[in-house]
Design an enzyme around this catalytic site. Structure first.
Site, PDB file in Angstrom:
ATOM      1  N   ASP A   1     -39.167  69.330   9.610  1.00  0.00           N
ATOM      2  CA  ASP A   1     -39.830  68.015   9.879  1.00  0.00           C
ATOM      3  C   ASP A   1     -40.328  67.357   8.507  1.00  0.00           C
ATOM      4  OD1 ASP A   1     -41.445  70.543   9.117  1.00  0.00           O
ATOM      5  OD2 ASP A   1     -43.162  69.454   9.678  1.00  0.00           O
TER       6      ASP A   1
ATOM      7  N   HIS B   1     -37.996  51.557  20.617  1.00  0.00           N
ATOM      8  CA  HIS B   1     -39.476  51.167  20.733  1.00  0.00           C
ATOM      9  C   HIS B   1     -40.171  51.549  19.634  1.00  0.00           C
ATOM     10  CE1 HIS B   1     -43.599  51.245  22.437  1.00  0.00           C
ATOM     11  NE2 HIS B   1     -43.041  50.157  22.818  1.00  0.00           N
TER      12      HIS B   1
ATOM     13  N   SER C   1     -47.852  47.154  23.765  1.00  0.00           N
ATOM     14  CA  SER C   1     -47.208  47.654  22.785  1.00  0.00           C
ATOM     15  C   SER C   1     -46.857  47.043  21.556  1.00  0.00           C
ATOM     16  CB  SER C   1     -45.668  48.251  23.168  1.00  0.00           C
ATOM     17  OG  SER C   1     -45.933  49.356  23.991  1.00  0.00           O
TER      18      SER C   1
END
Length: 394
Positions: free
Chosen positions: A161, A187, A353
């Protein structure tokens, strides 16, 4: 019977009324198979001793509309930063923007415009960390960056990660063996660019100069699940994010998600939705958890509506005096987005958004200012039209 897919113990930053009575939350995510009636199964599980509640794992989706590629790009097309009344398509009202230039001047004079100590967790699709405008401002897990591939070098339970984690595919983000963001992650990349696209490339500019982006992917091509959103939020808490930006919603209200948001103890900035509805009556979740008096109420949510280039409420935007706190430009917002394997472009997106990351960016600057000057007082904005229904962030 079902099988336990994942278990999660969450202990966040919440204090006072936001903190869980048991000093943390314990979730079990169950799998009953594709053909199971999840409502019926939840009702049965809820009767088991020791279970506080059970509910279906609701689907979630990004809150945006079809993107539009620009014919050309430059800062002048980012009207939401500084609207001069003619931003490329021949419409707009001067001053209908977030007053970015004035804000940058103030922040530069006050604390050097340096928000590099602030981390925004973008809970969304993935963020294409390899896009040149995004790379300089990615949050980095140094132990994983300097460690071995396929090894949990920092012992947090997540392998590789480096820039965050992909909860949709259960993969690390930042190595060739992990998830490599692509067109599926347009997005989240656009959201991240709106917050902190580097100013050094002469293309688009983020609202902040150097706020750091932690990528927390839980949405794929077909949406995502509430359980993975909760896991992403827990990761943001564990790894030290200061706030999260959440441009998504869907499903029925989830007490599990509301509890997780409260337990996180951090700002959870949420898009109000694109149904053109009054959120006070027609809920959009999780943003409607901002409504006081609801059993799902979370005092740490900021719910964001969208305006257009004339400072009017966008036609698609949800609204509501109790369930929506603030509005920011969300119509034809230009920024960078992944559109293939190591391929990207510059696109106009519309939706709540796109308004949400602007508020997230401003919030990150306030957090930075507070780190420089603990206990500061926020300068007040004098509304030139106090009788108006909506104003953009000023």
């Amino acid at each position: 019977g079902g099988t336990v897919k994942k278990q999660l113990e969450m202990s966040g930053k919440a204090e006072g009324v936001g903190a869980s009575a048991a000093g943390g939350l314990r979730f079990a995510f169950l799998d009953f198979g594709e053909d199971a009636d999840t409502v019926e199964m939840a009702a049965k599980v809820a009767k088991i001793a020791g279970v506080r509640y059970a509910e279906p794992d609701y689907a979630m989706y990004a809150d945006y509309v079809t993107p539009t590629p620009p014919e050309s790009f430059f800062l002048g097309y980012q009207y939401y930063l500084d609207n001069q009344g003619d931003w490329g398509y021949g419409y707009g009202t001067q001053g209908s923007d977030i007053k970015a230039f004035a804000g940058w001047d103030y922040a530069n004079d006050d604390f050097g415009l340096d928000s590099s100590s602030v981390v925004v967790g973008v809970i969304d699709t993935g963020v294409a960390y390899w896009i040149p405008e995004l790379t300089p401002n990615m949050w980095v897990n140094e132990e994983e960056l300097e460690g071995e591939d396929d090894v949990d070098d920092d012992g947090n339970g997540y392998v590789d990660d480096v820039y965050g984690y992909d909860f949709y595919h259960d993969l690390g983000i930042g190595t060739e063996a992990g998830w490599i963001p692509n067109a599926e992650d347009d997005h989240g990349s656009h959201v991240a660019g709106t917050i902190a696209a580097s100013w050094e490339y002469g293309s688009v500019a983020g609202v902040t100069y150097n706020t750091k982006i932690m990528t927390l992917k839980f949405l794929g091509e077909g949406g995502g699940w509430t359980s993975d959103a909760i896991r992403a939020l827990d990761y943001a808490v564990e790894m030290g994010a200061d706030l999260t930006s959440n441009s998504w919603g869907g499903g029925d209200p989830s007490m599990a998600l509301a509890d997780a948001i409260r337990e996180s103890g951090m700002l959870f900035i949420s898009s109000a939705g694109n149904d053109g509805d009054n959120g006070d009556f027609f809920g959009h979740y999780p943003s409607t958890y901002a409504k006081p008096g609801s059993p799902y109420f979370c005092e740490n949510i900021i719910s964001v509506a969208a305006t257009d280039a004339n400072d009017n409420l966008a036609s698609f935007s949800n609204f509501g005096p109790e369930s929506v706190h603030i509005a920011a430009p969300g119509n034809y917002i230009l920024n960078v987005a992944a559109d293939g394997d190591y391929s990207y472009g510059y696109y106009f997106y519309s939706g709540t958004s796109m308004a949400t990351p602007q508020v997230s960016a401003v919030a990150s600057l306030l957090v930075a200012q507070d780190k420089f000057h603990p206990g500061y007082s926020i300068p007040q904005y004098d509304d030139p039209d106090p009788s108006g229904d909506w104003d953009t962030v000023k």
